[in-house]
Design a protein around this motif. Structure first.
Motif, PDB file in Angstrom:
ATOM      1  N   SER A  67      14.779  27.445  15.510  1.00 20.81           N
ATOM      2  CA  SER A  67      15.169  27.296  14.115  1.00 20.81           C
ATOM      3  C   SER A  67      16.615  26.830  14.058  1.00 20.81           C
ATOM      4  N   ASP A  68      16.985  26.214  12.950  1.00 22.84           N
ATOM      5  CA  ASP A  68      18.318  25.654  12.800  1.00 22.84           C
ATOM      6  C   ASP A  68      19.364  26.779  12.816  1.00 22.84           C
ATOM      7  N   PRO A  69      20.234  26.825  13.835  1.00 24.58           N
ATOM      8  CA  PRO A  69      21.213  27.903  13.910  1.00 24.58           C
ATOM      9  C   PRO A  69      22.279  27.829  12.825  1.00 24.58           C
ATOM     10  N   GLU A  70      22.389  26.675  12.164  1.00 25.99           N
ATOM     11  CA  GLU A  70      23.395  26.502  11.112  1.00 25.99           C
ATOM     12  C   GLU A  70      22.839  26.776   9.722  1.00 25.99           C
ATOM     13  N   SER A  71      21.546  27.003   9.607  1.00 27.06           N
ATOM     14  CA  SER A  71      20.930  27.187   8.296  1.00 27.06           C
ATOM     15  C   SER A  71      21.091  28.622   7.805  1.00 27.06           C
ATOM     16  N   SER A  72      21.224  28.763   6.486  1.00 26.63           N
ATOM     17  CA  SER A  72      21.281  30.100   5.881  1.00 26.63           C
ATOM     18  C   SER A  72      19.891  30.684   5.698  1.00 26.63           C
ATOM     19  N   LEU A  73      18.872  29.866   5.916  1.00 24.86           N
ATOM     20  CA  LEU A  73      17.488  30.297   5.763  1.00 24.86           C
ATOM     21  C   LEU A  73      16.820  30.422   7.133  1.00 24.86           C
ATOM     22  N   PRO A  74      15.934  31.403   7.314  1.00 25.84           N
ATOM     23  CA  PRO A  74      15.220  31.511   8.588  1.00 25.84           C
ATOM     24  C   PRO A  74      14.134  30.439   8.700  1.00 25.84           C
ATOM     25  N   THR A  76      13.965  27.228   9.563  1.00 24.03           N
ATOM     26  CA  THR A  76      14.106  25.855   9.109  1.00 24.03           C
ATOM     27  C   THR A  76      14.237  24.967  10.339  1.00 24.03           C
ATOM     28  N   VAL A  77      13.762  23.748  10.236  1.00 29.83           N
ATOM     29  CA  VAL A  77      13.749  22.879  11.413  1.00 29.83           C
ATOM     30  C   VAL A  77      15.181  22.598  11.883  1.00 29.83           C
ATOM     31  N   PRO A  78      15.411  22.672  13.179  1.00 26.67           N
ATOM     32  CA  PRO A  78      16.740  22.391  13.724  1.00 26.67           C
ATOM     33  C   PRO A  78      16.935  20.894  13.914  1.00 26.67           C
ATOM     34  N   PRO A  79      18.124  20.457  14.288  1.00 27.22           N
ATOM     35  CA  PRO A  79      18.317  19.050  14.643  1.00 27.22           C
ATOM     36  C   PRO A  79      17.353  18.646  15.754  1.00 27.22           C
ATOM     37  N   ARG A  80      16.932  17.399  15.731  1.00 23.28           N
ATOM     38  CA  ARG A  80      15.938  16.931  16.705  1.00 23.28           C
ATOM     39  C   ARG A  80      16.408  17.146  18.153  1.00 23.28           C
ATOM     40  N   ASP A  81      17.658  16.819  18.449  1.00 22.30           N
ATOM     41  CA  ASP A  81      18.146  16.954  19.824  1.00 22.30           C
ATOM     42  C   ASP A  81      18.077  18.404  20.288  1.00 22.30           C
ATOM     43  N   TYR A  82      18.377  19.322  19.386  1.00 26.95           N
ATOM     44  CA  TYR A  82      18.346  20.753  19.694  1.00 26.95           C
ATOM     45  C   TYR A  82      16.928  21.179  20.069  1.00 26.95           C
ATOM     46  N   PHE A  83      15.966  20.741  19.251  1.00 23.56           N
ATOM     47  CA  PHE A  83      14.567  21.097  19.480  1.00 23.56           C
ATOM     48  C   PHE A  83      14.047  20.487  20.776  1.00 23.56           C
ATOM     49  N   CYS A  84      14.263  19.192  20.943  1.00 17.04           N
ATOM     50  CA  CYS A  84      13.711  18.492  22.110  1.00 17.04           C
ATOM     51  C   CYS A  84      14.321  18.988  23.418  1.00 17.04           C
ATOM     52  N   LYS A  85      15.595  19.355  23.387  1.00 16.32           N
ATOM     53  CA  LYS A  85      16.232  19.878  24.609  1.00 16.32           C
ATOM     54  C   LYS A  85      15.519  21.134  25.078  1.00 16.32           C
ATOM     55  N   LYS A  86      15.226  22.033  24.150  1.00 21.22           N
ATOM     56  CA  LYS A  86      14.541  23.267  24.514  1.00 21.22           C
ATOM     57  C   LYS A  86      13.147  22.981  25.068  1.00 21.22           C
ATOM     58  N   MET A  87      12.420  22.090  24.406  1.00 24.04           N
ATOM     59  CA  MET A  87      11.050  21.820  24.820  1.00 24.04           C
ATOM     60  C   MET A  87      10.999  21.122  26.182  1.00 24.04           C
ATOM     61  N   THR A  88      11.867  20.160  26.402  1.00 20.23           N
ATOM     62  CA  THR A  88      11.837  19.439  27.677  1.00 20.23           C
ATOM     63  C   THR A  88      12.276  20.338  28.824  1.00 20.23           C
ATOM     64  N   GLU A  89      13.198  21.284  28.559  1.00 18.65           N
ATOM     65  CA  GLU A  89      13.585  22.252  29.591  1.00 18.65           C
ATOM     66  C   GLU A  89      12.391  23.102  30.014  1.00 18.65           C
ATOM     67  N   LEU A  90      11.496  23.345  29.066  1.00 21.05           N
ATOM     68  CA  LEU A  90      10.294  24.130  29.359  1.00 21.05           C
ATOM     69  C   LEU A  90       9.179  23.287  29.972  1.00 21.05           C
ATOM     70  N   GLY A 280      11.637  24.610   3.312  1.00 14.67           N
ATOM     71  CA  GLY A 280      12.436  25.670   2.701  1.00 14.67           C
ATOM     72  C   GLY A 280      11.605  26.673   1.939  1.00 14.67           C
ATOM     73  N   SER A 281      10.476  26.226   1.411  1.00  9.80           N
ATOM     74  CA  SER A 281       9.533  27.049   0.649  1.00  9.80           C
ATOM     75  C   SER A 281      10.259  27.952  -0.361  1.00  9.80           C
ATOM     76  N   LEU A 282       9.674  29.098  -0.699  1.00 13.27           N
ATOM     77  CA  LEU A 282      10.248  29.930  -1.753  1.00 13.27           C
ATOM     78  C   LEU A 282      11.627  30.487  -1.392  1.00 13.27           C
ATOM     79  N   ASN A 283      11.890  30.668  -0.101  1.00  9.65           N
ATOM     80  CA  ASN A 283      13.217  31.150   0.281  1.00  9.65           C
ATOM     81  C   ASN A 283      14.310  30.250  -0.274  1.00  9.65           C
ATOM     82  N   GLU A 284      14.078  28.949  -0.208  1.00 10.00           N
ATOM     83  CA  GLU A 284      15.051  27.996  -0.744  1.00 10.00           C
ATOM     84  C   GLU A 284      14.915  27.864  -2.256  1.00 10.00           C
ATOM     85  N   TRP A 285      13.666  27.776  -2.737  1.00 11.77           N
ATOM     86  CA  TRP A 285      13.406  27.515  -4.148  1.00 11.77           C
ATOM     87  C   TRP A 285      13.995  28.602  -5.044  1.00 11.77           C
TER      88      TRP A 285
END
Length: 297
Positions: A67-74, A76-90, A280-285
């Motif tokens: 999840s996006d570490p900079e977001s105030s909401l739980p 939420t999609v993170p930056p693409r590079d952040y996500f892909c780095k984790k997945m490729t490491e796995l 964001g769903s209702l948490n954001e809305w």
């Protein structure tokens, strides 16, 4: 590589456990909802994974790792590079296919064993990953059938992902605002009928987004076996609201972008591919007082 189904059976997966191209992810987390109405907390599924998991599976913590570490909401999609780095490491990327499972949504009642798996599958599709499936019935069904478990941690060699982000799979708050007055877009609220009507205290502002219709995510699978219902039963609520009309666009939402991905997956299995998730769903809305809500049906 042969394209795999969006949902696979326990038998299908067990027959392929020795395939070097297979990647298995345990996406388990648990939602703890206090009976006294206190704040809901998310518990890591790592301890449960360590007690027993499907051979080869690696565990991913959706909240803290994807999840996006900079977001105030739980969630939420993170930056693409952040996500892909984790997945490729796995070791999850080009030249592989992935099956994702979880152990259920809630601490006391699983409700459906695909809640977390569908969220990760959606995130992977969004980032351009292909050949992703969720396990029908998840680990509860696997255990019920007496299939093998291990405590040995999974480990795959690192890889790369050359896919491209599919922006059409994510809906923003502004997209939802426009959809409220667009007859060509169907808004689906995936929460319980009580949450939809606004008769619970689950959210600080009660009700649902205007023009949205309710299809509860918990009705898509058998509560005992955790297995998805047959297509004929799954189709009924969606046909009733016109969500399977291929000329329509569908946007799903829930509380925090989890159950909405399960609804989106079901729609995809039924042939509706023009589906976006309001991340964001209702948490954001509900955090924006200018965003309207309505009570009742």
């Amino acid at each position: 590589m042969e394209k795999i189904p969006l949902v696979v059976s326990t038998e299908w997966l067990e027959q392929r456990l020795d395939d070097p191209k297979l990647r298995i992810i345990d996406a388990t987390a648990f939602m703890d909802i206090p009976r006294d109405g206190g704040q809901t907390s998310i518990l890591s599924g790592k301890p449960s994974y360590e007690q027993g998991h499907i051979s080869g599976a690696v565990h991913i913590d959706l909240l803290n790792e994807l999840s996006d570490p900079e977001s105030s909401l739980p969630f939420t999609v993170p930056p693409r590079d952040y996500f892909c780095k984790k997945m490729t490491e796995l070791g999850i990327g080009d030249g592989t296919y992935t099956v994702i499972y979880d152990q259920g949504a809630l601490v006391e009642n699983p409700v459906v064993a695909a809640y977390w798996a569908s969220r990760l599958a959606w995130q992977m599709h969004y980032e351009g990953y292909e050949n992703i499936a969720i396990l029908d019935g998840g680990l509860p069904k696997w255990k019920q059938e007496g299939r093998p478990l291990t405590t040995v941690p999974g480990n795959y060699p690192s890889t790369v992902c050359t896919g491209q982000r599919r922006t059409e799979l994510l809906a923003s708050k502004e997209d939802v605002k426009r959809a409220m007055n667009d007859d060509n877009v169907i808004l689906i609220n995936s929460l319980s009928p009580e949450d939809f009507k606004g008769t619970t205290d689950a959210y600080p502002r009660k009700g649902h987004i205007p023009s949205s219709v309710n299809v509860f995510f918990g009705d898509h699978a058998d509560q005992q076996t955790q297995k998805m219902h047959a297509d004929a039963a799954l189709r009924q609520p969606f046909e009733k609201i016109g969500a399977l009309d291929l000329d329509k666009k569908v946007i799903t939402y829930c509380g925090g972008g989890l159950a909405a991905t399960w609804t989106a997956l079901i729609l995809n299995t039924l042939g509706q591919t023009n589906v976006a998730v309001y991340d964001g769903s209702l948490n954001e809305w509900i955090s924006d007082p200018t965003c309207p809500l309505v009570m009742g049906n």
